[in-house]
Design a protein around this motif. Structure first.
Motif, PDB file in Angstrom:
ATOM      1  N   LEU A  79       0.813  -1.222   0.000  1.00 34.94           N
ATOM      2  CA  LEU A  79       0.000   0.000   0.000  1.00 34.94           C
ATOM      3  C   LEU A  79       0.843   1.267   0.000  1.00 34.94           C
ATOM      4  N   GLY A  80       2.152   1.118  -0.201  1.00 41.00           N
ATOM      5  CA  GLY A  80       3.013   2.300  -0.255  1.00 41.00           C
ATOM      6  C   GLY A  80       4.171   2.203   0.720  1.00 41.00           C
ATOM      7  N   THR A  81       5.147   3.078   0.519  1.00 42.85           N
ATOM      8  CA  THR A  81       6.394   2.977   1.302  1.00 42.85           C
ATOM      9  C   THR A  81       6.189   3.282   2.795  1.00 42.85           C
ATOM     10  N   VAL A  85       7.084   0.628   5.821  1.00 37.06           N
ATOM     11  CA  VAL A  85       7.918   0.883   7.012  1.00 37.06           C
ATOM     12  C   VAL A  85       7.097   0.626   8.281  1.00 37.06           C
ATOM     13  N   ASP A  86       5.798   0.935   8.220  1.00 39.22           N
ATOM     14  CA  ASP A  86       4.936   0.755   9.397  1.00 39.22           C
ATOM     15  C   ASP A  86       4.892  -0.706   9.851  1.00 39.22           C
ATOM     16  N   ALA A 186       2.072   7.416  11.454  1.00 40.94           N
ATOM     17  CA  ALA A 186       0.672   7.264  11.877  1.00 40.94           C
ATOM     18  C   ALA A 186      -0.192   8.406  11.342  1.00 40.94           C
ATOM     19  N   GLU A 187       0.441   9.533  11.005  1.00 39.56           N
ATOM     20  CA  GLU A 187      -0.311  10.691  10.495  1.00 39.56           C
ATOM     21  C   GLU A 187      -0.418  10.700   8.965  1.00 39.56           C
ATOM     22  N   VAL A 188       0.268   9.781   8.303  1.00 39.13           N
ATOM     23  CA  VAL A 188       0.289   9.795   6.828  1.00 39.13           C
ATOM     24  C   VAL A 188      -1.019   9.238   6.262  1.00 39.13           C
ATOM     25  N   TYR A 197       0.186   5.170   0.621  1.00 38.28           N
ATOM     26  CA  TYR A 197       0.724   5.817   1.814  1.00 38.28           C
ATOM     27  C   TYR A 197       2.207   6.104   1.547  1.00 38.28           C
ATOM     28  N   TYR A 198       2.470   7.377   1.260  1.00 35.98           N
ATOM     29  CA  TYR A 198       3.837   7.767   0.884  1.00 35.98           C
ATOM     30  C   TYR A 198       4.706   7.999   2.123  1.00 35.98           C
ATOM     31  N   LEU A 199       5.860   7.382   2.189  1.00 33.89           N
ATOM     32  CA  LEU A 199       6.804   7.670   3.281  1.00 33.89           C
ATOM     33  C   LEU A 199       7.289   9.114   3.183  1.00 33.89           C
ATOM     34  N   THR A 200       7.351   9.595   1.961  1.00 30.51           N
ATOM     35  CA  THR A 200       7.862  10.945   1.718  1.00 30.51           C
ATOM     36  C   THR A 200       7.048  12.027   2.434  1.00 30.51           C
ATOM     37  N   GLU A 201       5.772  11.693   2.755  1.00 34.37           N
ATOM     38  CA  GLU A 201       4.899  12.645   3.458  1.00 34.37           C
ATOM     39  C   GLU A 201       5.463  13.071   4.808  1.00 34.37           C
ATOM     40  N   ILE A 202       6.268  12.207   5.431  1.00 35.46           N
ATOM     41  CA  ILE A 202       6.715  12.513   6.799  1.00 35.46           C
ATOM     42  C   ILE A 202       7.618  13.750   6.844  1.00 35.46           C
ATOM     43  N   VAL A 203       8.159  14.141   5.690  1.00 34.80           N
ATOM     44  CA  VAL A 203       9.024  15.332   5.663  1.00 34.80           C
ATOM     45  C   VAL A 203       8.188  16.571   5.948  1.00 34.80           C
TER      46      VAL A 203
END
Ligand code: UD1
Length: 451
Positions: A79-81, A85-86, A186-188, A197-203
């Motif tokens: 479902l995405g990076t 990681v989650d 958890a906020e992505v 669900y992009y890991l890149t969003e955490i930036v």
């Protein structure tokens, strides 16, 4: 600062068109995953978590084979990076330190680059690895910088025209504190062009918290991902070119570099000489000043100083050659220790054996180590002379200073300084050769007259 690695390896790799999961495709004698683990190992991680999905059983077997201490977690749906990681959240529960996220299909990442990311953590809460692309292309996320601060990462699909023109792009690797990482993940959400669900969003989420985020730059070649067989072939060529250049720079003589093939872990000492058409499988160490002559194949072995191997020799796993040994043409050595100064020069098989010092193994000698069910050991002492074409039926011992007659089949132990001969005695019949020849000629003449 403690580090845990999270290596993403759940992708199917559809374009590989293979039964084998993408991260297990081989590069320089090892799965792509091993290369990512090798780079990450330099950070001396407390924990390594591999996120597997497609072909998870195979990935698990390979990963445990490389390092039995890794954790393997399953991402059943890709479902995405960020989602990937989650999956490591529980495995890293209570871990106090940083997580470094790596991709299992990116084998060229240098350990030094990971160390630079670690160093940058001294001044920043989160560090992302980026690189400049030579040509604008849709594959990579764009890094939106303001001076030193990375504000956000925008995937190409979601980017404006201006953002698409940015050349500084995301490699996908990043590191930050573990607790922070999982809080941000958890906020992505997945409200984007791909519904992932992009890991890149955490930036952007870290920026919203007023945290300091930066990007460290590496060479584009380091972040090369592998998606197809063509990519894999190009990566192999690139890997070999780099390994040859490194060997030459380290003081190894390669007389025809383009014909020598290295494994990911080949170790060659200074002043080692490697002649044309030599192939190194995994697990080979060649000490300084040893010579590997043309057309030899080596794997899982150690060759000490002053030894000469080949031409046309095969060293299999467990071959241990001491200083100044000679292993010549058409000789195969497996799981055997060859003592200092000992020679096995021609046409022999030495398997499951221990050979002492200054021993000479005659041409065509074979250790008969396999009885069809089990393997047995041959023990040969110091200063032994094994006559040509001796069959050593293991288990058997040839003690120090002993000798065997050529063509012997040795089935019982030979004591020190003894000569063992185990072959049919020679019988001589005077005049018989001439008589036989005359008879045969007469027979031939009769046959020709008849036809
Ligand atoms: C990702 C980045 C992008 C970056 C690019 C570099 C995101 C949202 N985008 O792109 O900014 O420029 O990498 O190559 O992170 N994987 C999983 N599970 C998943 C999805 C992916 O394990 O659910 C693994 C893949 O097997 C692969 C890696 O993560 O090893 C990257 O996935 P990939 O689809 O190649 O990257 P993108 O998401 O396109």
């Amino acid at each position: 600062m403690k580090t845990a690695l999270v290596i993403l390896a759940a992708g199917k790799g559809t374009r590989m068109n293979s039964e084998l999961p993408k991260v297990l495709q081989p590069l320089a004698g090892a799965p792509l995953l091993a290369h990512a683990m090798q780079a990450g190992a330099r950070l001396e991680p407390e924990k390594t978590v591999i996120v597997a999905g497609h072909g998870a059983d195979q990935v698990q077997r390979a990963a445990f084979g490389l390092d039995a201490s890794v954790d393997l977690v399953l991402q059943t749906e890709q479902l995405g990076t960020a989602h990937a990681v989650d999956q490591a959240r529980t495995a890293l529960d209570g871990f106090e330190g940083d997580v470094a996220v790596l991709f299992g299909d990116t084998p060229f990442l240098e350990a030094e680059t990971l160390e630079r990311m670690l160093a940058a953590r001294a001044d920043h809460d989160m560090v992302v690895l980026g690189f400049d692309i030579a040509e604008v292309q849709p594959r990579y996320g764009r890094l939106v910088m303001q001076d030193d601060q990375l504000l956000r990462i925008v995937e190409y699909k979601d980017a404006t025209e201006d953002e698409r023109a940015i050349r500084f792009t995301n490699s996908g690797m990043l590191r930050c504190n573990a607790q922070l990482l999982f809080e941000l993940i958890a906020e992505v959400g997945n409200d984007n062009a791909s519904g992932e669900y992009y890991l890149t969003e955490i930036v952007a989420l870290a920026n919203a918290r007023g945290l300091s985020v930066t990007a460290v730059k590496c060479d584009e070649a380091e972040t090369l991902g592998i998606d197809s067989r063509a990519d894999l072939a190009a990566a192999e060529a690139a890997y070999q070119a780099r390994a040859r250049a490194t060997a030459l720079a380290n003081g190894v003589t390669l007389t025809a570099p383009d014909t020598v093939y290295f494994a990911y872990d080949t170790v060659l000492g200074r002043d080692a000489v490697v002649e044309p058409n030599v192939v190194f499988g995994p697990g080979v160490t060649i000490e300084s000043g040893a010579t590997v002559r043309a057309f030899s194949h080596l794997e899982g072995c150690h060759v000490a100083r002053g030894a000469i191997v080949g031409p046309y020799a095969r060293l299999r796993p467990g071959a241990e050659l001491s200083e100044n040994t000679r292993v010549g043409n058409f000789v195969e050595i497996k799981n055997a220790r060859i003592g200092e100064g000992t020679k096995v020069n021609h046409l022999s098989y030495i398997g499951d054996a221990t050979l002492g010092r200054n021993t000479n193994i005659g041409a065509g000698t074979i250790t008969c180590n396999y009885d069809g069910v089990m393997k047995h050991h041959t023990d040969i002492g110091d200063n032994v002379f094994v006559g040509s074409n001796t069959m050593l039926v293991a288990p058997v011992v040839l003690d120090n200073g002993s000798m065997t007659g050529s063509g012997s089949v040795i089935t019982s132990d030979v004591e020190a300084d003894a000569l063992a001969i185990a072959r049919a005695p020679q019988v001589e019949k005077p005049g018989m050769a001439a008589k036989l020849l005359k008879m045969l000629k007469a027979k031939k003449a009769k046959l020709q007259r008849g036809s």
